[in-house]
Design a protein around this motif. Sequence first.
Motif, PDB file in Angstrom:
ATOM      1  N   GLY A  46       8.126   4.303  -5.614  1.00 47.30           N
ATOM      2  CA  GLY A  46       7.453   4.647  -4.362  1.00 47.30           C
ATOM      3  C   GLY A  46       7.932   3.679  -3.301  1.00 47.30           C
ATOM      4  N   GLY A  47       8.230   4.173  -2.119  1.00 41.30           N
ATOM      5  CA  GLY A  47       8.870   3.349  -1.096  1.00 41.30           C
ATOM      6  C   GLY A  47       8.193   2.023  -0.839  1.00 41.30           C
ATOM      7  N   GLU A  48       6.881   2.017  -0.800  1.00 39.57           N
ATOM      8  CA  GLU A  48       6.156   0.781  -0.512  1.00 39.57           C
ATOM      9  C   GLU A  48       6.030  -0.087  -1.767  1.00 39.57           C
ATOM     10  N   TYR A  49       5.697   0.557  -2.889  1.00 40.60           N
ATOM     11  CA  TYR A  49       5.584  -0.163  -4.159  1.00 40.60           C
ATOM     12  C   TYR A  49       6.879  -0.848  -4.543  1.00 40.60           C
ATOM     13  N   ASN A  50       8.016  -0.187  -4.310  1.00 42.49           N
ATOM     14  CA  ASN A  50       9.298  -0.757  -4.722  1.00 42.49           C
ATOM     15  C   ASN A  50       9.522  -2.152  -4.140  1.00 42.49           C
ATOM     16  N   VAL A  51       8.973  -2.392  -2.964  1.00 43.54           N
ATOM     17  CA  VAL A  51       9.109  -3.707  -2.335  1.00 43.54           C
ATOM     18  C   VAL A  51       8.334  -4.755  -3.131  1.00 43.54           C
ATOM     19  N   ALA A  52       7.115  -4.424  -3.518  1.00 39.47           N
ATOM     20  CA  ALA A  52       6.318  -5.349  -4.323  1.00 39.47           C
ATOM     21  C   ALA A  52       6.975  -5.621  -5.663  1.00 39.47           C
ATOM     22  N   ARG A  53       7.532  -4.599  -6.271  1.00 41.74           N
ATOM     23  CA  ARG A  53       8.170  -4.783  -7.570  1.00 41.74           C
ATOM     24  C   ARG A  53       9.415  -5.657  -7.454  1.00 41.74           C
ATOM     25  N   GLY A  54      10.217  -5.434  -6.413  1.00 42.95           N
ATOM     26  CA  GLY A  54      11.387  -6.275  -6.218  1.00 42.95           C
ATOM     27  C   GLY A  54      11.031  -7.733  -5.997  1.00 42.95           C
ATOM     28  N   LEU A  55      10.009  -7.959  -5.196  1.00 41.16           N
ATOM     29  CA  LEU A  55       9.586  -9.335  -4.930  1.00 41.16           C
ATOM     30  C   LEU A  55       9.055 -10.005  -6.187  1.00 41.16           C
ATOM     31  N   ARG A  56       8.429  -9.244  -7.062  1.00 38.16           N
ATOM     32  CA  ARG A  56       7.916  -9.820  -8.307  1.00 38.16           C
ATOM     33  C   ARG A  56       9.022  -9.978  -9.354  1.00 38.16           C
ATOM     34  N   ARG A  57       9.752  -8.912  -9.602  1.00 38.28           N
ATOM     35  CA  ARG A  57      10.654  -8.899 -10.749  1.00 38.28           C
ATOM     36  C   ARG A  57      11.948  -9.658 -10.477  1.00 38.28           C
ATOM     37  N   CYS A  58      12.464  -9.533  -9.276  1.00 38.22           N
ATOM     38  CA  CYS A  58      13.706 -10.215  -8.950  1.00 38.22           C
ATOM     39  C   CYS A  58      13.461 -11.626  -8.434  1.00 38.22           C
ATOM     40  N   PHE A  59      12.462 -11.776  -7.561  1.00 35.32           N
ATOM     41  CA  PHE A  59      12.285 -13.048  -6.856  1.00 35.32           C
ATOM     42  C   PHE A  59      11.115 -13.896  -7.359  1.00 35.32           C
TER      43      PHE A  59
ATOM     44  N   LEU B  52       0.851  -1.181   0.000  1.00 35.28           N
ATOM     45  CA  LEU B  52       0.000   0.000   0.000  1.00 35.28           C
ATOM     46  C   LEU B  52       0.888   1.233   0.000  1.00 35.28           C
ATOM     47  N   GLY B  53       0.706   2.110  -0.994  1.00 39.91           N
ATOM     48  CA  GLY B  53       1.481   3.348  -1.021  1.00 39.91           C
ATOM     49  C   GLY B  53       1.318   4.074  -2.338  1.00 39.91           C
ATOM     50  N   GLU B  54       1.863   5.275  -2.398  1.00 36.92           N
ATOM     51  CA  GLU B  54       1.803   6.051  -3.633  1.00 36.92           C
ATOM     52  C   GLU B  54       2.907   5.613  -4.587  1.00 36.92           C
ATOM     53  N   VAL B  55       2.593   5.576  -5.872  1.00 36.46           N
ATOM     54  CA  VAL B  55       3.582   5.329  -6.915  1.00 36.46           C
ATOM     55  C   VAL B  55       3.691   6.607  -7.741  1.00 36.46           C
ATOM     56  N   MET B  56       4.876   7.167  -7.780  1.00 35.42           N
ATOM     57  CA  MET B  56       5.095   8.421  -8.508  1.00 35.42           C
ATOM     58  C   MET B  56       5.834   8.171  -9.819  1.00 35.42           C
ATOM     59  N   LEU B  57       5.780   9.174 -10.679  1.00 38.49           N
ATOM     60  CA  LEU B  57       6.625   9.188 -11.868  1.00 38.49           C
ATOM     61  C   LEU B  57       7.934   9.862 -11.465  1.00 38.49           C
TER      62      LEU B  57
ATOM     63  N   VAL C 198      -0.162  -4.001  -5.946  1.00 41.55           N
ATOM     64  CA  VAL C 198      -0.061  -2.714  -5.273  1.00 41.55           C
ATOM     65  C   VAL C 198      -1.457  -2.125  -5.117  1.00 41.55           C
ATOM     66  N   VAL C 199      -1.701  -1.528  -3.962  1.00 40.97           N
ATOM     67  CA  VAL C 199      -2.934  -0.788  -3.708  1.00 40.97           C
ATOM     68  C   VAL C 199      -2.576   0.683  -3.702  1.00 40.97           C
ATOM     69  N   THR C 200      -3.134   1.430  -4.650  1.00 39.09           N
ATOM     70  CA  THR C 200      -2.824   2.850  -4.773  1.00 39.09           C
ATOM     71  C   THR C 200      -3.935   3.514  -5.575  1.00 39.09           C
ATOM     72  N   ALA C 201      -3.748   4.792  -5.925  1.00 37.24           N
ATOM     73  CA  ALA C 201      -4.724   5.511  -6.744  1.00 37.24           C
ATOM     74  C   ALA C 201      -3.993   6.471  -7.671  1.00 37.24           C
ATOM     75  N   PHE C 202      -4.572   6.666  -8.852  1.00 34.41           N
ATOM     76  CA  PHE C 202      -4.042   7.608  -9.830  1.00 34.41           C
ATOM     77  C   PHE C 202      -5.150   8.504 -10.361  1.00 34.41           C
ATOM     78  N   ALA C 203      -4.776   9.724 -10.740  1.00 32.97           N
ATOM     79  CA  ALA C 203      -5.660  10.538 -11.562  1.00 32.97           C
ATOM     80  C   ALA C 203      -5.724   9.910 -12.953  1.00 32.97           C
ATOM     81  N   ASP C 204      -6.910   9.860 -13.506  1.00 34.02           N
ATOM     82  CA  ASP C 204      -7.134   9.157 -14.777  1.00 34.02           C
ATOM     83  C   ASP C 204      -6.737  10.062 -15.945  1.00 34.02           C
ATOM     84  N   ASN C 205      -5.421  10.144 -16.164  1.00 31.82           N
ATOM     85  CA  ASN C 205      -4.915  10.907 -17.294  1.00 31.82           C
ATOM     86  C   ASN C 205      -3.693  10.192 -17.865  1.00 31.82           C
TER      87      ASN C 205
END
Length: 362
Positions: free
Chosen positions: A41-54, A15-20, A60-67
């Motif tokens: 994003g600090g929290e997202y980076n953990v999920a990505r590492g666990l998926r992509r590396c391991f 859970l956390g914000e993912v930025m550009l 990820v639970v987050t929200a974006f403006a729809d643009n």
Amino acid sequence: MIKPSSECAFDQISLGEVMLRLDPGQGRIKTTRTFDAWEGGGEYNVARGLRRCFGLRTAVVTAFADNEIGHLVEDLILQGGVDTTFVQWKKYDGIGRTTRNGLNFTERGFGLRGAVGVSDRGNTAASQLTATSIDWDSIFSQGVRWFHTGGIYAGLSETTPGVIETAMKSAKKYGTKISYDLNYRPSLWSAIGGQAKAQEVNRKLAPFVDVMIGNEEDFTESLGFEVKGLDSNYSNLSTAPFKEMVEQVAAAYPNLQIIATTLRKVNSASDNDWGAIAWSRTDGFFEVPSFTNLEIFDRVGGGDSFASGLIYGLLEGHDLQKSLQLGQAHGALAMTTPGDTSMASKSEVEKLAAGGSARDVR
């Protein structure tokens, strides 16, 4: 006891914000004419590492403006293999008056010039989530082995601590392990009460946590625990004072099963000593020798990759010593490549954790 993979839809959710992230490469933010684009994003980076590396199943639970910016970040997330089922999309008003997506301008630093980060993330979609925005029971009832969040998202707005607390309570109900990276950032808290507010929020959330993660500064800044004998530059990182501090944290929060902290001595922006210690309630202290004079290409995300390596080891049933070695190795390798997230492979992490070198692989 960690739930078996066979009974769960996801190994881990963040859970956390993912930025550009906009990265001027070897240049500087204030003089560059081009930027490389990454997601982070600090929290997202953990999920990505666990998926992509391991190779684990993460979301990820987050929200974006729809643009278009939000969908660029979504595309970057999908390239990393993280599930986006739980992303919420918020209506965009055309210029960002009511909601927008976060931008993070980050330069890497070199030698005597330290890394610089300038975030532009006020009023973002993720910051506007509230305690009732997400049906956490519908997520955790699917089976989730591990939930991760942290102090960056907690400091994003006055409502995000409530999002975290609601998520943690639901995770507890469904038997999901919870980790929390303190990740203190003064800039996040300055407009909403400063360090005093950060400590108030983190102290309220700490009783729900199973695995607490931080660095050489975080436990002092975020929870108020003193580490004796430190100077302002953190030039002497003997493990003994940190072990004493960890024992105080463990006594204050009997729910904590594991506490882990990285120890980074900054010789220069390009040269760090990188070590770590960990403690478990059942087995006591473990530590790994520092990688001395570790050459740094891009330090951003090193701590997040430490967290994902540590969590991977624990999810795989390894003891805390090996899990700590995997965390240290993954964090070190992540800092040899650009961007917030790891480009390492599991075999590279395991090789380095076992004492391997940087000899050519041909």
